[in-house]
Scaffold this active site. Structure first.
Site, PDB file in Angstrom:
ATOM      1  N   PHE A   2      30.840  30.117  34.865  1.00  0.00           N
ATOM      2  CA  PHE A   2      30.436  29.098  33.896  1.00  0.00           C
ATOM      3  C   PHE A   2      31.293  27.836  33.969  1.00  0.00           C
ATOM      4  O   PHE A   2      31.119  26.926  33.176  1.00  0.00           O
ATOM      5  CB  PHE A   2      30.509  29.673  32.482  1.00  0.00           C
ATOM      6  CG  PHE A   2      29.665  30.904  32.295  1.00  0.00           C
ATOM      7  CD1 PHE A   2      28.290  30.833  32.317  1.00  0.00           C
ATOM      8  CD2 PHE A   2      30.254  32.137  32.115  1.00  0.00           C
ATOM      9  CE1 PHE A   2      27.515  31.961  32.148  1.00  0.00           C
ATOM     10  CE2 PHE A   2      29.492  33.281  31.947  1.00  0.00           C
ATOM     11  CZ  PHE A   2      28.110  33.193  31.968  1.00  0.00           C
ATOM     12  N   GLY A   3      32.218  27.749  34.908  1.00  0.00           N
ATOM     13  CA  GLY A   3      33.048  26.560  35.008  1.00  0.00           C
ATOM     14  C   GLY A   3      34.274  26.816  35.856  1.00  0.00           C
ATOM     15  O   GLY A   3      34.384  27.838  36.544  1.00  0.00           O
ATOM     16  N   LYS A  23      40.289  26.042  30.901  1.00  0.00           N
ATOM     17  CA  LYS A  23      39.030  26.619  31.355  1.00  0.00           C
ATOM     18  C   LYS A  23      37.909  25.672  30.961  1.00  0.00           C
ATOM     19  O   LYS A  23      37.529  25.576  29.797  1.00  0.00           O
ATOM     20  CB  LYS A  23      38.826  28.005  30.731  1.00  0.00           C
ATOM     21  CG  LYS A  23      37.591  28.734  31.229  1.00  0.00           C
ATOM     22  CD  LYS A  23      37.525  30.141  30.639  1.00  0.00           C
ATOM     23  CE  LYS A  23      36.311  30.901  31.154  1.00  0.00           C
ATOM     24  NZ  LYS A  23      36.247  32.279  30.599  1.00  0.00           N
ATOM     25  N   ASP A  72      33.388  43.796  32.085  1.00  0.00           N
ATOM     26  CA  ASP A  72      33.516  43.310  33.463  1.00  0.00           C
ATOM     27  C   ASP A  72      34.957  43.460  33.960  1.00  0.00           C
ATOM     28  O   ASP A  72      35.535  42.532  34.513  1.00  0.00           O
ATOM     29  CB  ASP A  72      33.073  41.849  33.556  1.00  0.00           C
ATOM     30  CG  ASP A  72      32.715  41.435  34.988  1.00  0.00           C
ATOM     31  OD1 ASP A  72      32.517  42.331  35.835  1.00  0.00           O
ATOM     32  OD2 ASP A  72      32.631  40.224  35.254  1.00  0.00           O
ATOM     33  N   GLY A 125      40.965  28.224  39.937  1.00  0.00           N
ATOM     34  CA  GLY A 125      39.927  29.244  39.937  1.00  0.00           C
ATOM     35  C   GLY A 125      38.556  28.659  39.662  1.00  0.00           C
ATOM     36  O   GLY A 125      38.413  27.581  39.089  1.00  0.00           O
ATOM     37  N   VAL A 154      38.723  26.617  36.380  1.00  0.00           N
ATOM     38  CA  VAL A 154      39.985  26.802  35.677  1.00  0.00           C
ATOM     39  C   VAL A 154      41.044  25.962  36.376  1.00  0.00           C
ATOM     40  O   VAL A 154      41.202  26.027  37.603  1.00  0.00           O
ATOM     41  CB  VAL A 154      40.402  28.285  35.640  1.00  0.00           C
ATOM     42  CG1 VAL A 154      41.718  28.437  34.877  1.00  0.00           C
ATOM     43  CG2 VAL A 154      39.316  29.140  35.008  1.00  0.00           C
ATOM     44  N   GLY A 163      34.794  29.997  38.177  1.00  0.00           N
ATOM     45  CA  GLY A 163      34.068  31.079  37.533  1.00  0.00           C
ATOM     46  C   GLY A 163      32.580  30.822  37.468  1.00  0.00           C
ATOM     47  O   GLY A 163      32.071  29.809  37.966  1.00  0.00           O
TER      48      GLY A 163
END
Length: 651
Positions: free
Chosen positions: A25-26, A43, A133, A21, A28, A23
């Site tokens: 901010f970074g 993460k 969210d 994944g 996964v 995201g």
């Protein structure tokens, strides 16, 4: 996968298996604990995009939340470039992956997932955390034998109760799921419940109540009344209208209240079977509308006996003249048909037996006395497995197209006392793996033996395990053992797991599937305990991916990625007997004469229907399909050009 991060983690407790994944901010990653073998999600949070104060804030929130429906934080890993949160791993992907345009999720399962989300929100809200969210992309799934468990993830923009009156964070979030007050930077516990209402609407209707650009979405959430379609049962209208009220005070007051209302309506409607973790009688995943086309054959060849297996192998009979061998199995006989390209194929389509654009040579037959269990076409010819031996039918390329010998010549004979023998042959035909079970009457002490053997050709150049590998089979369903070669270096031993008999009825675990991977040198790489029951495992054309029938959801097929580890379900409408992977997707057939085609993303491409039972099928080129049918005492071998089938395919 990030090789840089992998280098940084080289000496840590975790080994990366792949990126799962990306995201805000970074990234996964799927990772495994080197000592215990436990799978986790790492993460990675980059310092530039996720500074220390934000990191400590999310960490504080995560550590305060411990609930089965929330992805929890287990530990922290420091790297030179940032930090990694060690999180629970969810092998089922995101809820968004289930919400495909051409498939709808069983309503009982949809309601169960929403109930899971509300249970997780109740826990978070009681601890003063508003997620802010909630959307399908932030709901991760843990796979169960009968469906999924929803788990809330990504608390990166969550708010604490003491921050609810602050308005300095703007309207960060996802506009499609944001409550009206969120567009003004205001927060409340019911903001999350509004997002759950949008999500439930989308699960039941197949689309969201509002769509458009962020500006159009804001206007709709603030001003436009919700229009509930007739496709959503009337019993749910009041529930959705309450959840989607414009004013926060008019919605459900808490996640607990909303969950109780959901359970009450589901029970009244009869969709509440998920309350006792049982699924309804309806398929777990159902195609919304799949068009059915009659099977149109370019050629039909009469068969003298039913073919139970078909296998194709490209060969080179002469320089620059590619051909295809087709091996057909009928009990203890194996027949060979040769397909050769013809520059004037367009002129002979109507008069010559063909496969797509290939004229067919007369079949030749080899007889073996025991029934044939498996065939493995390779460059040397076709390896044939029976109950007693493995033999090789040489390629005609090496015999100058002389007639095949009628005697079956074994290259390996099995000891008569062995049982449950499985054989798998490396794709290039250089070595094979053999799995046998030592005779025993006690399942608790049963042992399997895995050994490797070089095959005729250049297999002797491969370094193979010199000694047999003993595998304890306690906890394995012996009759379900299967062996697959994953690539030129790895094999997988697959079997149904048996839960311990000492467990109480209340805590009794459901059976699953064990996948144990070894290298060809005999080293055990690792073990995966799949929370599903699969059968008829086959390899797809995607590296490290398996496909199997979902035995507890018979209208579904399992796609299992070993690296990184993921489990996906494909709704196929039929109960498949044959599973075939092609370069463009997947084919599934049943004995009733139905073939379902899906692309690699699981989108339905259509169905083909023949009036006769299908006994075997295979593909010989991306657009060429062979189908064997049999009814009473009559059968045919059909050649089908998928380009002319009417399926929604692109070649």
């Amino acid at each position: 996968m990030s090789s840089y991060l992998g280098t940084e983690l080289k000496h840590s407790k975790y080994r990366l298996l792949g990126l799962v994944g990306q995201g805000q901010f970074g990234r996964v990653f799927c990772a495994v604990h080197r000592r215990t073998g436990k799978l986790v999600a790492l993460k990675s949070l980059e310092r530039q995009r996720f500074p220390t104060h934000k990191f400590l804030r999310e960490l504080r929130i995560l550590l305060s939340l411990q609930h089965p429906n929330i992805v929890t934080c287990q530990a922290l890993e420091q790297t030179a470039s940032g930090r990694c949160l060690v999180m629970d791993y969810c092998e089922g992907g995101t809820l968004r992956s289930l919400m495909m345009e051409d498939v709808y999720l069983n309503r009982s399962q949809s309601l169960k997932l929403v109930a899971d989300i509300l249970a997780g929100l109740e826990h978070a809200h009681q601890r003063g955390v508003v997620h802010c969210d909630i959307k399908p992309e932030n709901i991760l799934l843990s796979v169960t034998p009968t469906g999924w468990i929803a788990r809330i993830s990504d608390f990166g923009i969550a708010r604490l109760s003491q921050e609810l009156n602050e308005q300095d964070a703007g309207n960060t979030g996802s506009p499609a799921y944001m409550a009206p007050e969120r567009f003004y930077g205001q927060y409340s516990l019911t903001s999350d419940l509004y997002a759950v209402g949008i999500l439930l609407f989308e699960l039941l209707a197949g689309y969201r109540p509002f769509s458009g650009t962020p500006t159009e979405l804001m206007s709709a959430h603030l001003n436009r009344p919700v229009q509930i379609p007739d496709t959503i049962p009337a019993i749910w209208h009041s529930f959705l209208l309450t959840a989607l009220q414009k004013l926060s005070a008019r919605r459900f007051r808490s996640a607990k209240e909303m969950l109780a209302a959901l359970q009450l309506i589901a029970t009244t409607e009869g969709s509440g079977s998920w309350l006792d973790r049982q699924m309804s009688d309806h398929p777990l995943l159902q195609p919304i509308s799949v068009f059915t086309l009659p099977l149109r054959s370019q050629h039909q060849e009469f068969l003298e006996a039913p073919l139970t297996k078909l296998a194709a192998q490209p060969v080179q009979l002469q320089a620059a003249t590619p051909s295809t061998y087709l091996y057909g199995v009928a009990e203890s006989q194996i027949s060979l048909r040769i397909f050769e390209p013809d520059a004037t194929a367009g002129l002979v389509l109507k008069s010559t037996p063909i496969l797509a654009d290939f004229p067919v040579a007369k079949p030749q037959t080899v007889t073996t006395h025991p029934p044939i269990q498996a065939v493995f076409p390779r460059s040397q010819g076709c390896f044939v497995m029976t109950q007693r031996s493995i033999g090789l039918i040489p390629s005609l390329a090496s015999t100058d197209q002389t007639p095949l010998k009628s005697d079956f010549q074994p290259i390996l004979e099995f000891a008569p006392n062995l049982q449950n023998i499985s054989v798998a042959i490396e794709p290039a035909g250089r070595w094979m793996a053999i799995l046998t079970v030592d005779p025993t009457t006690d399942p608790a002490t049963a042992m399997g033996t895995l050994q490797f053997q070089a095959l005729p050709g250049d297999g002797s150049r491969f370094w193979l395990a010199p000694h047999p590998i003993k595998i304890p089979l306690k906890g394995y369903q012996i009759s379900s053992l299967q062996l697959l070669v994953l690539d030129n270096s790895h094999v997988a031993v697959i079997a149904e797991s048996i839960p311990p008999a000492s467990q109480t009825a209340q805590d009794k675990a459901t059976p699953g599937t064990i996948v144990k991977v070894f290298t060809r040198r005999g080293t055990a790489v690792g073990t995966l305990n799949l929370p599903v029951l699969g059968s008829k495992f086959v390899l797809t054309l995607i590296p490290d991916q398996l496909m199997a029938v979902d035995r507890q959801n018979l209208n579904s097929v399992l796609l299992i990625d070993l690296k990184p580890y993921r489990i996906s379900r494909l709704g196929v409408e039929i109960v498949p007997d044959e599973l075939v992977a092609t370069p463009w997707g997947y084919l599934f057939s049943n004995q009733q004469g139905t073939i379902v085609a899906l692309d690699r993303e699981g989108r339905h491409l259509g169905k083909l229907q023949t009036d006769l039972p299908i006994t075997a099928l295979t593909w010989v080129s991306p657009h060429s399909l062979l189908i064997a049918t049999w009814h009473a005492s009559q059968g045919h071998l059909h050649t089908v050009d998928l380009r002319e089938s009417g399926l929604d395919l692109l070649f």
